[in-house]
Design an enzyme around this catalytic site. Structure first.
Site, mmCIF file in Angstrom:
data_model
loop_
_atom_site.group_PDB
_atom_site.id
_atom_site.type_symbol
_atom_site.label_atom_id
_atom_site.label_comp_id
_atom_site.label_asym_id
_atom_site.label_seq_id
_atom_site.Cartn_x
_atom_site.Cartn_y
_atom_site.Cartn_z
ATOM 1 N N LYS A 1 -6.465 -0.327 -0.365
ATOM 2 C CA LYS A 1 -6.871 -1.066 -1.565
ATOM 3 C C LYS A 1 -6.415 -2.527 -1.525
ATOM 4 O O LYS A 1 -7.210 -3.428 -1.781
ATOM 5 C CB LYS A 1 -6.320 -0.351 -2.801
ATOM 6 N N THR B 1 -5.511 -4.202 1.148
ATOM 7 C CA THR B 1 -6.213 -4.806 2.277
ATOM 8 C C THR B 1 -7.613 -5.251 1.852
ATOM 9 O O THR B 1 -8.069 -6.357 2.182
ATOM 10 C CB THR B 1 -6.304 -3.798 3.442
ATOM 11 N N LYS C 1 5.681 5.094 1.677
ATOM 12 C CA LYS C 1 4.384 4.501 1.371
ATOM 13 C C LYS C 1 4.121 3.208 2.140
ATOM 14 O O LYS C 1 3.004 2.892 2.513
ATOM 15 C CB LYS C 1 4.285 4.237 -0.139
ATOM 16 N N ALA D 1 2.086 2.527 -10.787
ATOM 17 C CA ALA D 1 1.012 3.040 -11.638
ATOM 18 C C ALA D 1 1.186 4.511 -11.982
ATOM 19 O O ALA D 1 0.593 4.988 -12.937
ATOM 20 C CB ALA D 1 -0.342 2.829 -10.971
ATOM 21 N N PHE E 1 -2.560 2.684 -7.152
ATOM 22 C CA PHE E 1 -3.014 4.036 -6.859
ATOM 23 C C PHE E 1 -4.496 4.211 -7.198
ATOM 24 O O PHE E 1 -5.271 3.265 -7.096
ATOM 25 C CB PHE E 1 -2.133 5.077 -7.562
ATOM 26 N N TRP F 1 -9.992 -5.099 7.683
ATOM 27 C CA TRP F 1 -8.772 -4.825 8.450
ATOM 28 C C TRP F 1 -8.909 -5.401 9.860
ATOM 29 O O TRP F 1 -7.981 -6.004 10.374
ATOM 30 C CB TRP F 1 -8.521 -3.316 8.510
#
Length: 558
Positions: free
Chosen positions: A73, A75, A107, A275, A303, A411
């Protein structure tokens, strides 16, 4: 050829001095407060000037429920911002600051990845400009003042069994969830049970992210309920005379931070509530400043859309008077197949049956965003293992549901790989009006607000409130806080409150076991399932792989 890690890509980048990045937005050197060559805070005078002017368009980036396969997200947010700038649209990206907990846990960081990153990546993911340390200090100053007040005679009559303010640290440390303080001699304090939360779950974090300015910050700090008296009356930070000193600790932290992407485009990073246990959005000040500086602001919420986007739309936008013009919903073929029951090690194999089964998770998130009246653009974060048949299935699925669709290759290619997505976003902004409205009104009861989110957003049949939760919600309404929005503390891994229920769960109830009011932040928190506000480290934490050499070069940070 070996694929470079995120940190290797970031460390090889040639960064512009931050004044050159600021100059692209017309920001003069006198309006910057430098933190080295590549980071700066915007001055208070400049923030007020920019926010009083014209606002650009607001694009929110959210995602399906996170999986071990990864969605990308942040990225996507960074790559989309770079792509929009490449296409000639003056764009500013507004992101959250990373927490140290996930950086050393499991994470990872929150500066993007590959060739769609925000830099200096190591600084952003570690201490940055000290905002989180200031928030932690303000939180713990208040905790110290509470215990000192009791030690010095307890003039306010605080019931030591009803102290609800917790200490904070920005680290995953499960041993601090439940502790005892005040042990030892009489001079060492009154013994009592206490608790820690991770800094991103502190109400101070939420307050900083929702405050308009220093005056609003101090008003919100003064309203924090820290405990109750023996008669059941609330005790606030204002009554404890803690506000001035707390605000002094936060005087620099309230100013948004300016950094850059790998392509030297401006990024404002500020605040970082989780979140799943908080409201999951960067600060209102950062978003409004970005809107005043750009034609398009790209921001994100934490999230999946059931958490971050719901709170962005129902809490942040409601409080700040923001109106999103479009939502970008990020998914991956791999994550959708994972939702369809495929083991992580087999996600690279074509599996249309699993994709069809797992895409219901994406379907629910599309429906949810459309309920708010905001147009949706779905983007697939591209992987080499994706097949044409899988991609075309998702494209058709989205277009049948009135969504624009685009592949994202940010990416691997940075802004160039996001141009297809950027064009779909522009098309949406120009041709599809946003009719945004929150999903529930202010005057609905707290139980009905919670039930509305559970039914409409999570897809639950209803809500089961524990006895304590029902009593707590009744007390909160009796205290005059019934008009506040609700902030649902829920697992990020499922639409439900059970992290093991993937896809689009049905025939279940949401369990609300506890509720409390964050009177300073201005919302009521409902704790569901087994959610905790102090995470723990995994068996092999990321910290094991991080190091620094004699020249100060960090390795192993993603």
């Amino acid at each position: 050829m070996a694929v470079k890690s995120d940190i290797e890509i970031a460390q090889e980048a040639k960064l512009l001095h931050i004044r050159e990045v600021a100059a692209k937005l017309g920001i003069e050197e006198d309006d910057l407060e430098y933190y080295g060559k590549y980071k700066a805070k915007l001055s208070e005078e400049y923030i007020k000037k920019v926010q009083s002017g014209k606002r650009g368009k607001l694009v929110l980036v959210t995602a399906i429920n996170p999986t071990p396969a990864g969605e990308g997200k942040t990225t996507t947010s960074v790559g989309l911002g770079d792509a929009l700038n490449r296409l000639g649209h003056k764009t500013v990206i507004a992101l959250r600051e990373p927490s140290l907990g996930p950086c050393f846990g499991i994470k990872g960081g929150a500066a993007g990845g590959g060739y769609a990153q925000v830099v200096p990546m190591e600084d952003i993911n570690l201490h940055f400009t000290g905002d989180f340390h200031a928030i932690t200090s303000a939180n713990n100053l208040l905790a110290a003042i509470i215990d000192n007040h009791i030690q010095q005679g307890n003039e306010l009559g605080i019931d030591t069994r009803q102290i609800i303010w917790k200490r904070a640290v920005d680290m995953n440390d499960r041993a601090l969830r439940n502790i005892v303080v005040g042990l030892g001699a009489k001079a060492d304090g009154v013994p009592r049970e206490d608790h820690f939360v991770i800094t991103v779950a502190s109400e101070i974090m939420a307050i900083l992210c929702l405050a308009d300015d220093m005056d609003d910050l101090k008003k919100r700090l003064s309203r924090i309920i820290v405990a109750y008296t023996r008669d059941g009356e609330p005790v606030t930070a204002g009554q404890l005379q803690a506000v001035g000193a707390m605000a002094a600790l936060l005087k620099d932290a309230i100013k948004p931070n300016l950094v850059q992407t790998l392509e030297h485009n401006p990024v404002i990073i500020h605040g970082g509530p989780f979140a799943n246990i908080a409201h999951g959005c960067n600060s209102v000040r950062a978003t409004k400043t970005a809107l005043g500086l750009s034609d398009i602001t790209v921001t994100e919420a934490g999230f999946g859309a059931d958490l971050g986007a719901e709170k962005f739309l129902d809490i942040k936008c409601r409080m700040a008077g923001l109106k999103p013009d479009a939502v970008v919903l990020v998914a991956t073929i791999r994550a959708l197949k994972y939702n369809g029951g495929v083991d992580k090690k087999n996600l690279g194999e074509e599996n249309l049956d699993a994709l069809k089964k797992g895409i219901v998770n994406l379907e629910k998130h599309i429906e949810n965003i459309q309920k708010y009246g905001v147009p949706v653009v779905v983007t697939l974060n591209s992987f080499l293992t994706d097949t044409q048949a899988e991609t075309e299935f998702v494209r058709k699925f989205c277009e049948e549901r009135d969504c624009r669709f685009a592949l994202s290759e940010v990416w691997a290619k940075g802004g160039e790989g996001g141009e297809a997505l950027a064009k779909e976003v522009i098309n949406t902004l120009e041709n599809k009006p946003s009719n945004f409205a929150p999903i529930y009104p202010d005057d609905m009861s707290l139980k009905d607000k919670i039930t509305t989110v559970a039914k409409e957003i999570y897809g639950a049949d209803g809500v089961q409130f524990s006895g304590p939760a029902s009593r707590q919600l009744a007390k909160i309404e009796e205290m005059g806080f019934g008009n506040l929005p609700v902030c649902m503390a829920k697992t990020q891994y499922s639409l439900s409150d059970d992290p093991n229920l993937l896809g689009r769960p049905k025939d279940y109830m949401i369990q609300v076991r506890e509720a409390y009011v964050s009177a300073g932040a201005g919302f009521v928190v409902a704790l569901t399932g087994a959610i905790v506000t102090m995470p723990g480290l995994p068996k092999h934490p990321a910290a094991y792989d991080i190091d620094v050499n004699d020249e100060g070069k960090i390795t192993g940070l993603f």
